[in-house]
Design a protein around this motif. Structure first.
Motif, short mmCIF file in Angstrom:
data_model
loop_
_atom_site.label_atom_id
_atom_site.label_comp_id
_atom_site.label_asym_id
_atom_site.label_seq_id
_atom_site.Cartn_x
_atom_site.Cartn_y
_atom_site.Cartn_z
N THR A 1 -12.63 -1.11 3.52
CA THR A 1 -11.26 -0.61 3.71
C THR A 1 -11.24 0.86 4.15
OG1 THR A 1 -11.12 0.11 1.43
CG2 THR A 1 -10.45 -2.15 1.87
N ALA B 1 -13.49 4.93 -3.14
CA ALA B 1 -13.04 4.10 -2.02
C ALA B 1 -11.54 3.88 -2.18
CB ALA B 1 -13.78 2.78 -2.00
N THR C 1 -4.59 2.45 8.76
CA THR C 1 -3.54 3.42 8.45
C THR C 1 -4.02 4.87 8.61
OG1 THR C 1 -4.11 2.99 6.14
CG2 THR C 1 -2.13 1.93 6.98
N ARG D 1 -10.72 11.43 5.23
CA ARG D 1 -11.05 12.34 4.11
C ARG D 1 -12.53 12.21 3.83
NH1 ARG D 1 -11.40 9.04 -0.53
NH2 ARG D 1 -10.85 6.93 0.03
N ILE E 1 -6.21 7.13 7.62
CA ILE E 1 -6.51 8.22 6.68
C ILE E 1 -7.95 8.68 6.85
CG2 ILE E 1 -6.65 8.86 4.23
CD1 ILE E 1 -4.38 6.76 3.77
O1 PYC Z 1 -10.29 4.92 2.71
O2 PYC Z 1 -8.81 6.48 2.35
C1 PYC Z 1 -9.11 5.33 2.60
C2 PYC Z 1 -8.06 4.34 2.84
C3 PYC Z 1 -6.75 4.52 2.67
C4 PYC Z 1 -6.14 3.35 3.00
C5 PYC Z 1 -7.08 2.47 3.39
N1 PYC Z 1 -8.27 3.10 3.28
#
Ligand code: PYC
Ligand code: FAD
Length: 419
Positions: free
Chosen positions: A369, A415, A80, A84, A82
């Motif tokens: 993730t 996370a 998705t 940061r 993102i």
């Molecule tokens: O690591 O910012 C993240 C994130 C958002 C959704 C999946 N991973």
């Protein structure tokens, strides 16, 4: 696509010619019998590794990326997007911030528009403990040189007017952390940009090539078996995300990883209503809006282990409920598509960037993730490790040895929702 004319007429002309006059973005080459360095896994991280290896270490010799499917078709195509760097501990904030700085110059560096959009990321707080954790993380970020701010509920409401901040909600919004330099990038563009740039530097990109075995003699990697034949090499970097433990097993190694499904879904396209990224650990959901106008929505991993690129319906239901808790008006929006990826999760929610007990065999995995945001930074430091045979300042904390020594870097909080 340098030099292409993007007028409507030109698009139609090329469309009717079935794109035959288009220059391929990367060269299709046959697998050679030997390479100096082989990267297993042609996702964003593997392609970035190959690019920085060829660019920053020109004496390294012949490099190949072996991908069992198509380039960028794994988690890179499914995430998705993102980006940061607001992690808690110095080691992780440093590597993600290194990556964010590379994102800021990536389009120019690759001469390929990766559509990096610094629209900011909000992590919402709904309880006093959430707000204390947010303050602690933002204070840590200030010391680490990462741009992050604590906002109260009124400031959040001013920046995201559509968000329901009323005190009567089951999980009222008390405030948020906000990283203005964070945002999103285009997943496919990132893979294609790195692939094109690596190919132009002479890297062989081999699709449909699955590594099925490793040839190890006297503790040194000597070659790989693949469905396209055996190859000789004395240096291998495995960057296979959800399949890393499968590759480790081929070398007789056991990695502290669990592979889980992680799902996401998108709505029908709408006018722009959300111009930032909003995440909430407590209600357990996150969303942004794509350039096509779809709401891009996700939440956490499915709790069971598996290699299926799909997930369970109850996770989708909980995720939709969480989003409606934040934005009741979205209950009227239709959802269009759902999919899943396979993520490799470590016990401390931090990656493994490490040499192994097999000489010449290195692993870059466990991004779980949250690895998309790390794509350029991960490739940059892993290329350095492959070239020098040793960890550098940004990767040394992420050695697999930390699971023996106990020097874990617990990032379960930062996370975030997906973990
Ligand atoms: O690591 O910012 C993240 C994130 C958002 C959704 C999946 N991973
Ligand atoms: P992949 O793209 O999965 O690349 C690994 C490649 O290795 C695959 O293409 C695979 O086919 C190949 N491979 C495996 N085994 C072999 C073999 N034996 N031989 C040859 N090739 C092999 N991260 C974020 O930072 N922000 C997010 O918003 C975000 N959202 C996510 C949402 C979802 C639904 C999912 C699934 C993940 C999300 N992530 C996010 C995590 C992120 O996608 C991953 O951490 C990251 O993409 C992993 O690195 P990679 O891109 O190289 O992996």
């Amino acid at each position: 696509m340098r030099g292409q004319n993007y007028s409507l007429w030109s698009l139609l002309k090329h469309g009717f010619k079935n794109h035959q006059t288009w220059e391929p973005a990367w060269e299709r080459v046959a697998l050679k019998p030997s390479y100096d360095v082989v990267i297993v896994g042609g996702g964003g991280h593997g392609l970035a590794t190959a690019y920085y290896l060829a660019k920053n270490h020109p004496g390294i010799g012949r490099i190949a990326v072996l991908e069992k499917g198509y380039l960028g078709g794994g988690n890179t195509a499914r995430n998705t997007t993102i980006v940061r760097s607001n992690y808690l501990w110095d080691e992780s904030a440093a590597i993600y911030e290194h990556s964010l700085k590379l994102w800021e110059g990536l389009t120019e560096d690759l001469n390929f528009n990766v559509m990096f959009s610094q629209r900011g990321v909000f992590n919402l707080g709904h309880t006093l403990q959430d707000m204390r954790d947010i303050e602690r993380r933002v204070n840590a970020n200030a010391l680490q040189g990462v741009d992050a701010h604590v906002l109260n509920a009124q400031e959040v409401k001013e920046k995201i007017p559509q968000l329901d901040c009323s005190r009567s909600r089951r999980f009222p919004v008390l405030g948020a952390s906000w990283q203005p330099r964070a945002g999103v990038a285009h997943h496919d563009a990132v893979a294609r940009g790195f692939a094109r740039a690596a190919s132009r530097l002479g890297v062989d990109l081999i699709e449909g090539c699955e590594v099925t075995g490793m040839d190890i003699q006297n503790g040194q990697i000597r070659g790989l078996q693949t469905n396209l034949g055996a190859i000789k090499t004395e240096r291998v970097g495995c960057v296979a995300a959800g399949h890393s433990s499968v590759l480790a097993k081929m070398a007789g190694l056991r990695m502290p990883l669990e592979s889980h499904p992680l799902q996401a879904f998108v709505s029908e396209s709408m006018q722009r209503v959300i111009d930032t990224v909003i995440m909430s650990n407590a209600v357990h959901g996150y969303l942004s809006q794509s350039d096509k106008g779809e709401l891009v929505i996700g939440a956490g991993i499915d709790s069971y282990l598996g290699y299926g690129q799909r997930g369970s319906p109850h996770v989708i239901e909980h995720t939709a409920a969480a989003i409606i808790e934040l934005f009741p008006q979205f209950s009227r929006v239709r959802m269009n598509r759902q999919w899943g990826g396979i993520v490799d999760v470590t016990p401390d929610a931090c990656p493994i960037i490490s040499k192994t007990s097999v000489q010449g065999l290195f692993f870059n995995c466990g991004w779980g993730t949250g690895g998309f945001k790390a794509t350029p930074g991960s490739g940059h430091v892993f290329a350095d490790m492959l070239a020098k045979g040793e960890a550098g300042p940004l990767s040394k904390a992420f050695s697999v040895d930390r699971f023996h020594t106990g020097h874990l870097i617990d990032e379960h909080g930062a996370a975030g929702v997906a973990h």
